[in-house]
Design a protein around this motif. Structure first.
Motif, mmCIF file in Angstrom:
data_model
loop_
_atom_site.group_PDB
_atom_site.id
_atom_site.type_symbol
_atom_site.label_atom_id
_atom_site.label_comp_id
_atom_site.label_asym_id
_atom_site.label_seq_id
_atom_site.Cartn_x
_atom_site.Cartn_y
_atom_site.Cartn_z
ATOM 1 N N ARG A 18 147.024 -15.459 -21.186
ATOM 2 C CA ARG A 18 147.506 -16.461 -22.156
ATOM 3 C C ARG A 18 148.323 -17.556 -21.480
ATOM 4 O O ARG A 18 148.801 -18.458 -22.141
ATOM 5 N N GLY A 19 148.512 -17.450 -20.169
ATOM 6 C CA GLY A 19 149.255 -18.465 -19.444
ATOM 7 C C GLY A 19 150.767 -18.303 -19.514
ATOM 8 O O GLY A 19 151.498 -19.193 -19.115
ATOM 9 N N GLU A 20 151.219 -17.165 -20.007
ATOM 10 C CA GLU A 20 152.658 -16.889 -20.122
ATOM 11 C C GLU A 20 153.089 -16.150 -18.851
ATOM 12 O O GLU A 20 153.347 -14.952 -18.859
ATOM 13 N N MET A 21 153.167 -16.905 -17.765
ATOM 14 C CA MET A 21 153.330 -16.297 -16.450
ATOM 15 C C MET A 21 154.677 -15.613 -16.248
ATOM 16 O O MET A 21 154.739 -14.587 -15.574
ATOM 17 N N SER A 22 155.738 -16.141 -16.816
ATOM 18 C CA SER A 22 157.036 -15.476 -16.628
ATOM 19 C C SER A 22 157.046 -14.118 -17.326
ATOM 20 O O SER A 22 157.580 -13.139 -16.786
ATOM 21 N N LYS A 23 156.445 -14.045 -18.510
ATOM 22 C CA LYS A 23 156.344 -12.760 -19.202
ATOM 23 C C LYS A 23 155.401 -11.827 -18.454
ATOM 24 O O LYS A 23 155.668 -10.633 -18.325
ATOM 25 N N ALA A 24 154.287 -12.370 -17.962
ATOM 26 C CA ALA A 24 153.328 -11.559 -17.210
ATOM 27 C C ALA A 24 154.008 -10.934 -15.998
ATOM 28 O O ALA A 24 153.859 -9.737 -15.744
ATOM 29 N N GLU A 25 154.766 -11.743 -15.287
ATOM 30 C CA GLU A 25 155.475 -11.238 -14.115
ATOM 31 C C GLU A 25 156.473 -10.145 -14.498
ATOM 32 O O GLU A 25 156.539 -9.095 -13.851
ATOM 33 N N MET A 26 157.220 -10.388 -15.559
ATOM 34 C CA MET A 26 158.225 -9.417 -15.990
ATOM 35 C C MET A 26 157.574 -8.076 -16.342
ATOM 36 O O MET A 26 157.997 -7.022 -15.857
ATOM 37 N N TYR A 27 156.528 -8.099 -17.169
ATOM 38 C CA TYR A 27 155.882 -6.862 -17.590
ATOM 39 C C TYR A 27 155.208 -6.142 -16.419
ATOM 40 O O TYR A 27 155.273 -4.923 -16.314
ATOM 41 N N MET A 28 154.551 -6.907 -15.548
ATOM 42 C CA MET A 28 153.853 -6.273 -14.434
ATOM 43 C C MET A 28 154.852 -5.653 -13.456
ATOM 44 O O MET A 28 154.620 -4.548 -12.940
ATOM 45 N N LYS A 29 155.958 -6.322 -13.213
ATOM 46 C CA LYS A 29 156.992 -5.744 -12.347
ATOM 47 C C LYS A 29 157.579 -4.484 -12.979
ATOM 48 O O LYS A 29 157.853 -3.499 -12.288
ATOM 49 N N MET A 30 157.789 -4.519 -14.293
ATOM 50 C CA MET A 30 158.300 -3.338 -14.983
ATOM 51 C C MET A 30 157.306 -2.183 -14.863
ATOM 52 O O MET A 30 157.708 -1.031 -14.665
ATOM 53 N N ALA A 31 156.018 -2.484 -14.992
ATOM 54 C CA ALA A 31 154.992 -1.441 -14.841
ATOM 55 C C ALA A 31 155.031 -0.869 -13.433
ATOM 56 O O ALA A 31 155.024 0.351 -13.242
ATOM 57 N N GLN A 32 155.087 -1.747 -12.446
ATOM 58 C CA GLN A 32 155.090 -1.322 -11.045
ATOM 59 C C GLN A 32 156.304 -0.459 -10.731
ATOM 60 O O GLN A 32 156.216 0.466 -9.932
ATOM 61 N N ARG A 33 157.422 -0.736 -11.364
ATOM 62 C CA ARG A 33 158.666 -0.002 -11.096
ATOM 63 C C ARG A 33 158.920 1.147 -12.068
ATOM 64 O O ARG A 33 159.956 1.801 -12.001
ATOM 65 N N SER A 34 157.978 1.379 -12.974
ATOM 66 C CA SER A 34 158.167 2.418 -13.986
ATOM 67 C C SER A 34 158.251 3.803 -13.345
ATOM 68 O O SER A 34 157.826 4.010 -12.203
ATOM 69 N N ARG A 35 158.784 4.746 -14.109
ATOM 70 C CA ARG A 35 158.893 6.133 -13.625
ATOM 71 C C ARG A 35 157.524 6.715 -13.307
ATOM 72 O O ARG A 35 157.373 7.488 -12.364
ATOM 73 N N TYR A 36 156.525 6.332 -14.080
ATOM 74 C CA TYR A 36 155.171 6.841 -13.840
ATOM 75 C C TYR A 36 154.623 6.310 -12.514
ATOM 76 O O TYR A 36 154.143 7.079 -11.681
ATOM 77 N N ALA A 37 154.704 4.998 -12.309
ATOM 78 C CA ALA A 37 154.133 4.376 -11.116
ATOM 79 C C ALA A 37 154.852 4.798 -9.835
ATOM 80 O O ALA A 37 154.254 4.802 -8.765
ATOM 81 N N THR A 38 156.122 5.145 -9.955
ATOM 82 C CA THR A 38 156.884 5.538 -8.773
ATOM 83 C C THR A 38 157.021 7.051 -8.646
ATOM 84 O O THR A 38 157.585 7.528 -7.663
ATOM 85 N N GLY A 39 156.502 7.779 -9.620
ATOM 86 C CA GLY A 39 156.634 9.238 -9.613
ATOM 87 C C GLY A 39 155.298 9.918 -9.708
ATOM 88 O O GLY A 39 154.431 9.749 -8.852
ATOM 89 N N VAL A 40 155.124 10.645 -10.798
ATOM 90 C CA VAL A 40 153.941 11.478 -10.994
ATOM 91 C C VAL A 40 152.638 10.670 -10.942
ATOM 92 O O VAL A 40 151.611 11.182 -10.510
#
Length: 84
Positions: free
Chosen positions: A42-64
């Motif tokens: 949708r071209g909302e790059m600041s939100k895209a960056e925020m959500y993707m970084k949150m996903a990358q740093r989530s407990r799931y992505a960094t753990g199990v």
């Protein structure tokens, strides 16, 4: 989550902020990952960056789920966009 084609940040955050066992932390990861992709198309790059970084740093992505292919996709996506 959507109202007139726009993401409601409060609803999106609530949808992603699930707690509890391992299935819930994977739900959190996937919610954040796909919200990031949705915002990007949708071209909302600041939100895209925020959500993707949150996903990358989530407990799931960094753990199990650190060996999950989609966790790697989130990590690579952030690297390719220069969001690391």
């Amino acid at each position: 989550l959507r109202h007139a084609g726009h993401i409601d940040d409060n609803a999106a955050t609530a949808a992603a902020a699930v707690g509890g066992g391992n299935s819930n932390i994977s739900d959190e990861f996937y919610s954040l990952f796909y919200l990031g992709l949705y915002c990007e198309i949708r071209g909302e790059m600041s939100k895209a960056e925020m959500y993707m970084k949150m996903a990358q740093r989530s407990r799931y992505a960094t753990g199990v789920g650190s060996g999950d292919y989609m966790s790697a996709c989130a990590r690579v996506h952030c690297q390719l966009r220069g969001w690391v």
